[in-house]
Design an enzyme around this catalytic site. Structure first.
Site, PDB file in Angstrom:
ATOM      1  N   THR A  28       0.837  -1.197   0.000  1.00 44.05           N
ATOM      2  CA  THR A  28       0.000   0.000   0.000  1.00 44.05           C
ATOM      3  C   THR A  28       0.877   1.254   0.000  1.00 44.05           C
ATOM      4  O   THR A  28       1.934   1.266   0.635  1.00 44.05           O
ATOM      5  CB  THR A  28      -0.894   0.018   1.256  1.00 44.05           C
ATOM      6  OG1 THR A  28      -1.700  -1.156   1.271  1.00 44.05           O
ATOM      7  CG2 THR A  28      -1.792   1.247   1.285  1.00 44.05           C
ATOM      8  N   GLY A  29       0.429   2.289  -0.698  1.00 48.24           N
ATOM      9  CA  GLY A  29       1.126   3.566  -0.626  1.00 48.24           C
ATOM     10  C   GLY A  29       1.450   4.142  -1.986  1.00 48.24           C
ATOM     11  O   GLY A  29       1.205   3.530  -3.032  1.00 48.24           O
ATOM     12  N   THR A  31       4.347   4.754  -3.510  1.00 46.99           N
ATOM     13  CA  THR A  31       5.339   4.036  -4.311  1.00 46.99           C
ATOM     14  C   THR A  31       4.743   2.750  -4.865  1.00 46.99           C
ATOM     15  O   THR A  31       4.990   2.381  -6.019  1.00 46.99           O
ATOM     16  CB  THR A  31       6.598   3.744  -3.477  1.00 46.99           C
ATOM     17  OG1 THR A  31       7.037   4.946  -2.837  1.00 46.99           O
ATOM     18  CG2 THR A  31       7.731   3.223  -4.355  1.00 46.99           C
ATOM     19  N   ASP A  81       6.281  -3.897  -1.378  1.00 49.26           N
ATOM     20  CA  ASP A  81       5.697  -2.829  -0.568  1.00 49.26           C
ATOM     21  C   ASP A  81       6.741  -1.753  -0.310  1.00 49.26           C
ATOM     22  O   ASP A  81       7.942  -1.977  -0.496  1.00 49.26           O
ATOM     23  CB  ASP A  81       5.175  -3.393   0.758  1.00 49.26           C
ATOM     24  CG  ASP A  81       4.101  -2.519   1.398  1.00 49.26           C
ATOM     25  OD1 ASP A  81       3.793  -1.449   0.848  1.00 49.26           O
ATOM     26  OD2 ASP A  81       3.575  -2.919   2.459  1.00 49.26           O
ATOM     27  N   ALA A  83       8.126   1.633   2.366  1.00 51.75           N
ATOM     28  CA  ALA A  83       8.473   1.825   3.775  1.00 51.75           C
ATOM     29  C   ALA A  83       8.510   3.319   4.061  1.00 51.75           C
ATOM     30  O   ALA A  83       8.759   4.130   3.165  1.00 51.75           O
ATOM     31  CB  ALA A  83       9.823   1.196   4.104  1.00 51.75           C
ATOM     32  N   LYS A  94       6.768   1.053   9.020  1.00 53.12           N
ATOM     33  CA  LYS A  94       5.715   1.118   8.023  1.00 53.12           C
ATOM     34  C   LYS A  94       4.403   1.478   8.720  1.00 53.12           C
ATOM     35  O   LYS A  94       4.312   1.414   9.927  1.00 53.12           O
ATOM     36  CB  LYS A  94       5.566  -0.230   7.295  1.00 53.12           C
ATOM     37  CG  LYS A  94       6.783  -0.583   6.437  1.00 53.12           C
ATOM     38  CD  LYS A  94       6.706  -1.959   5.815  1.00 53.12           C
ATOM     39  CE  LYS A  94       5.397  -2.250   5.135  1.00 53.12           C
ATOM     40  NZ  LYS A  94       5.039  -1.245   4.098  1.00 53.12           N
ATOM     41  N   GLY A  95       3.424   1.854   7.939  1.00 53.44           N
ATOM     42  CA  GLY A  95       2.115   2.125   8.525  1.00 53.44           C
ATOM     43  C   GLY A  95       1.657   3.554   8.432  1.00 53.44           C
ATOM     44  O   GLY A  95       0.640   3.917   9.018  1.00 53.44           O
ATOM     45  N   GLU A 103      -0.381  -5.439   5.995  1.00 53.36           N
ATOM     46  CA  GLU A 103       0.929  -5.494   5.355  1.00 53.36           C
ATOM     47  C   GLU A 103       1.819  -6.524   6.042  1.00 53.36           C
ATOM     48  O   GLU A 103       2.509  -7.303   5.384  1.00 53.36           O
ATOM     49  CB  GLU A 103       1.591  -4.112   5.395  1.00 53.36           C
ATOM     50  CG  GLU A 103       0.931  -3.085   4.486  1.00 53.36           C
ATOM     51  CD  GLU A 103       1.464  -1.681   4.673  1.00 53.36           C
ATOM     52  OE1 GLU A 103       1.184  -0.843   3.808  1.00 53.36           O
ATOM     53  OE2 GLU A 103       2.146  -1.421   5.687  1.00 53.36           O
ATOM     54  N   LYS A 121      13.964   7.782   2.289  1.00 49.64           N
ATOM     55  CA  LYS A 121      13.455   6.865   3.321  1.00 49.64           C
ATOM     56  C   LYS A 121      14.560   6.125   4.073  1.00 49.64           C
ATOM     57  O   LYS A 121      14.288   5.436   5.050  1.00 49.64           O
ATOM     58  CB  LYS A 121      12.503   5.840   2.695  1.00 49.64           C
ATOM     59  CG  LYS A 121      11.327   6.454   1.919  1.00 49.64           C
ATOM     60  CD  LYS A 121      10.450   7.315   2.802  1.00 49.64           C
ATOM     61  CE  LYS A 121       9.137   7.698   2.130  1.00 49.64           C
ATOM     62  NZ  LYS A 121       9.308   8.534   0.934  1.00 49.64           N
TER      63      LYS A 121
END
Length: 217
Positions: A28-29, A31, A81, A83, A94-95, A103, A121
């Site tokens: 998710t996100g 990127t 995923d 980060a 993450k989150g 995730e 990051k």
């Protein structure tokens, strides 16, 4: 190269880790959205995807990619995923998008975790980005008190409800030097569903978008 262009480069670079004929784990996100765009170009070569959030599921379906329930499959060859922070040991926070629990579950099932990020990051010490903790709503204040005992400053992310119907406490003020220990410690607090430290299940490969191209670690 802009930050979004670096994210896009990392997302597209992850395509080479996708095994044709398999089901792909998708995170998710922002990127990951670029990765989904890339994955759509080979949708006829994969059997579908498992998604870590409602938002990613909707995006995958928009491209005509079949999305499976994780309970209906036995294995995932790869999970891709992003980060919010990652250190040299490939421990992550993450989150930021509040999808940390799903995730973490999908990452646990996958044989290989590919982390896609831009170069902002990477950090020496985790903790500048607030550490998300997913909490059962009735336990919010109890969990917050317990986190304060550990030296953190938890703030309720008001207005945010996770896909699981829970709330998020964002923990600030912690320089995290032993991510594995803190991950276990936080998860041991009654009322915590899980936290955003991915240390026991860190990344296997990190693809970092930079102004000079994608670096693989």
């Amino acid at each position: 190269m802009t930050q979004d262009e670096m994210k896009k480069a990392a997302g597209w670079a992850a395509l080479k880790y996708v095994v044709p004929g398999t089901i792909v784990g998708v995170g998710t996100g922002s990127t990951v959205n670029h990765f989904i765009d890339a994955l759509a170009t080979m949708k006829d070569q994969i059997n579908g995807a498992v998604s870590s959030s409602i938002a990613s599921t909707e995006r995958l379906k928009e491209f005509g990619i079949n999305v499976y329930d994780l309970n209906d499959i036995d294995a995932l060859s790869v999970y891709v995923d992003g980060a919010d922070e990652i250190n040299a040991s490939r421990d992550m926070i993450k989150g930021g998008g509040a999808a940390l629990t799903r995730e973490k579950i999908v990452a646990a099932v996958a044989d290989k975790f590919i982390c896609i990020i831009d170069n902002t990051k990477t950090v020496d010490v985790l903790g500048q980005f607030p550490l998300p903790v997913e909490v059962i709503p009735m336990a919010r204040e109890y969990v917050a008190r317990e986190i304060r005992k550990l030296g953190g400053n938890p703030e309720w992310r008001e207005g945010v409800v996770t896909d699981n119907g829970n709330i998020i406490l964002d923990v600030k003020g912690m320089a995290i030097k032993d991510a594995k220990a803190l991950e276990v410690q936080l998860n041991g607090i009654v009322g915590v569903v899980t936290n955003g430290l991915f240390a026991h299940r860190g990344a296997d490969v990190v693809l970092i978008g930079t102004p000079d191209g994608v670096i693989t670690q």
